[in-house]
Design an enzyme around this catalytic site. Structure first.
Site, mmCIF file in Angstrom:
data_model
loop_
_atom_site.group_PDB
_atom_site.id
_atom_site.type_symbol
_atom_site.label_atom_id
_atom_site.label_comp_id
_atom_site.label_asym_id
_atom_site.label_seq_id
_atom_site.Cartn_x
_atom_site.Cartn_y
_atom_site.Cartn_z
ATOM 1 N N THR A 96 -0.569 2.669 -3.883
ATOM 2 C CA THR A 96 -0.824 3.410 -2.638
ATOM 3 C C THR A 96 0.212 4.520 -2.541
ATOM 4 O O THR A 96 1.401 4.242 -2.391
ATOM 5 C CB THR A 96 -0.730 2.484 -1.418
ATOM 6 O OG1 THR A 96 -1.746 1.487 -1.515
ATOM 7 C CG2 THR A 96 -0.932 3.269 -0.119
ATOM 8 N N LYS A 171 -7.431 4.485 1.922
ATOM 9 C CA LYS A 171 -6.464 3.383 1.979
ATOM 10 C C LYS A 171 -5.546 3.554 3.184
ATOM 11 O O LYS A 171 -5.210 2.578 3.870
ATOM 12 C CB LYS A 171 -5.639 3.326 0.683
ATOM 13 C CG LYS A 171 -4.469 2.313 0.692
ATOM 14 C CD LYS A 171 -4.947 0.867 0.790
ATOM 15 C CE LYS A 171 -3.807 -0.124 0.981
ATOM 16 N NZ LYS A 171 -2.990 -0.383 -0.203
ATOM 17 N N LYS A 239 6.179 1.712 4.520
ATOM 18 C CA LYS A 239 6.016 2.769 3.517
ATOM 19 C C LYS A 239 4.631 3.412 3.692
ATOM 20 O O LYS A 239 4.488 4.642 3.722
ATOM 21 C CB LYS A 239 6.137 2.174 2.104
ATOM 22 C CG LYS A 239 6.140 3.172 0.963
ATOM 23 C CD LYS A 239 5.651 2.538 -0.352
ATOM 24 C CE LYS A 239 4.134 2.619 -0.474
ATOM 25 N NZ LYS A 239 3.566 2.184 -1.745
#
Lengths: 297, 297
Positions: A96, A171, A239
């Site tokens: 990701t 995502k 994150k």
């Protein structure tokens, strides 16, 4: 059958690579910490000394590393995939990372005739082991179709969502929804507990109706039983939310809910919960309320 | 078989009463707007002239009215249930009202030997029609067990969650979770749209993983297709969130996420969306962003 390479054998990558091996693909692996390759090598994978070596031996190279910087290094750096990959081969980045970085890497690879698919996943370690991940794929449809058998070895719901970078963007949407669903469950449980209601009964009663969610079913019981061991760690969620908020900033897009959850997770980080599971979000609300949910049963 | 009474034949009450009739219970009905009784009377229900009359003819009286005030009037007011109900009979209030008011009404009824069960529902008009509501019940277990066949005529998931008022509290937890899940879907779709990703593909890709929710599946597609017709109306959601925030205030409990959603729904009210569906929450975020999600397909 395509020769597959796999780079990044962490908590997610290792079981994913294992499923590729199980599906019968010839597999070459690389990991910076070499010891993490051993189990797969015993299972039949070939070890390589660098991402370049992996690429030389493969038609499709999968990367599953920690962040944008790591993807750039592994793909474009010295001894990187770009030095070993043949024209017409494909790189599948399942990390990701930033959609913008993805598009930059894709265009550098394209100059050498190498395809990049961005294909981040949802479903956690459980899904990685079981081969039931959701995979959201950006990039050229032709490359997607060629790589589909490799995806099918790792996931169940595999959707080509658009051109390069769109897999990453989807995502990030996924992470927005997950984070706010965790906040939803946290506030619901905290209200029940503070009002003196049995929190397990509450979860049971609302879990079959319009409040139902994967998070309610999976993370709710952990909040109630005070089990904060990680499925997905707070710092990884943060994150991803940083990537979300960077993207939103670049688009002039206010996301007040996501921003709030990000701040509440930060309280968890401030209290040493970086490596706990995201269900520990509830403790940030408990701090605000000077109240702690009691374990039931 | 218990004789059942039903008071409040609105959008939810009428199909619920219909299911009680279908299950074979002798049914007496009352509604302030008399015309709403006609269909049920043609189906075999007896019409009554007041809540008192309903109670005189019933072992169990169900109320499904708009708010705390309406429940107090129908149960305790002039010509109310309390004037007609026999000792040992039960009142089931399926409205969503204040847990505190519920406990007050319960104790007044208890003085006459009448049981009160608070039994709010989740599942909307669709669930009311299909008889698949989730029902969260507070009150004495014995009365709950006696009334179970009546509940089973209307719902699928029926949970006794605790003493008087706890059904209402659990319903408020349900509303907290629903409201924040709607915010989650709104922010996810808005991010996808603003970033130029196909919003339908996004919903498809994330709907099978950890972002899955009833709201994502049911309300997400409506947001994308710009269908703001009500399943559940904004003003009713706001009525429930007011109950939540009142309860939370009385408990000194900060609920920052719920509070944010309440304010964003208020923007919808300010823009004339009171009677639109709760999926119109996304338009409040669109206002902030000066961006509108485009209908796909």
């Amino acid at each position: 059958m395509k020769r597959v390479g796999f780079i990044g054998l962490g908590i997610m990558g290792k079981p994913m690579a294992g499923n590729i091996l199980k599906a019968g693909f010839p597999l070459t692996v690389f990991n910076r910490t070499r010891s993490k390759m051993e189990e797969l090598v015993r299972g039949g994978a070939k070890p390589a000394g660098s991402p370049k070596e992996v690429a030389s031996a493969s038609d499709v190279v999968v990367t599953m590393v920690s962040d944008s910087q790591a993807v750039k290094e592994v793909v474009l750096g010295e001894g990187g995939i770009i030095e070993g990959a043949a024209a017409g081969s494909s790189v599948i980045d399942m990390s990701t990372i930033s959609p913008e970085v993805t598009r930059g890497v894709a265009s550098e690879l394209a100059e050498k005739g190498i395809n990049l698919l961005d294909a981040p996943v949802s479903g956690g370690q459980t899904g990685a082991r079981a081969g039931t991940l959701s995979i959201m794929v950006g990039g050229e449809r032709k490359a997607f179709e060629e790589c589909l058998p490799v995806f099918e070895a790792m996931g169940k719901k595999i959707v080509h969502v658009g051109p390069s970078g769109d897999g990453q963007t989807v995502k990030l949407c996924n992470q927005v929804i997950c984070a706010l669903n965790i906040l939803a469950v946290s506030e619901g449980i905290l209200l029940a507990s503070r009002a003196g209601v049995d929190t397990e009964k509450m979860l049971e009663a609302v879990g079959a109706g319009s409040a139902a969610s994967w998070m309610l079913a999976n993370v709710g019981p952990k909040m109630v039983s005070r089990d904060f061991e990680p499925g997905f760690m707070v710092w990884l969620q943060q994150k991803d939310l940083s990537l979300v908020l960077d993207l939103a900033k670049s688009l002039n897009l206010p996301l007040p809910g996501t921003s709030l959850v990000n701040q509440l997770f930060r309280s968890g980080e401030a209290r040493g919960l970086r490596e706990k599971g995201t269900q520990s979000l509830i403790t940030s609300l408990e701090m605000l309320a000077a109240w702690e949910v009691k374990p039931n049963g």
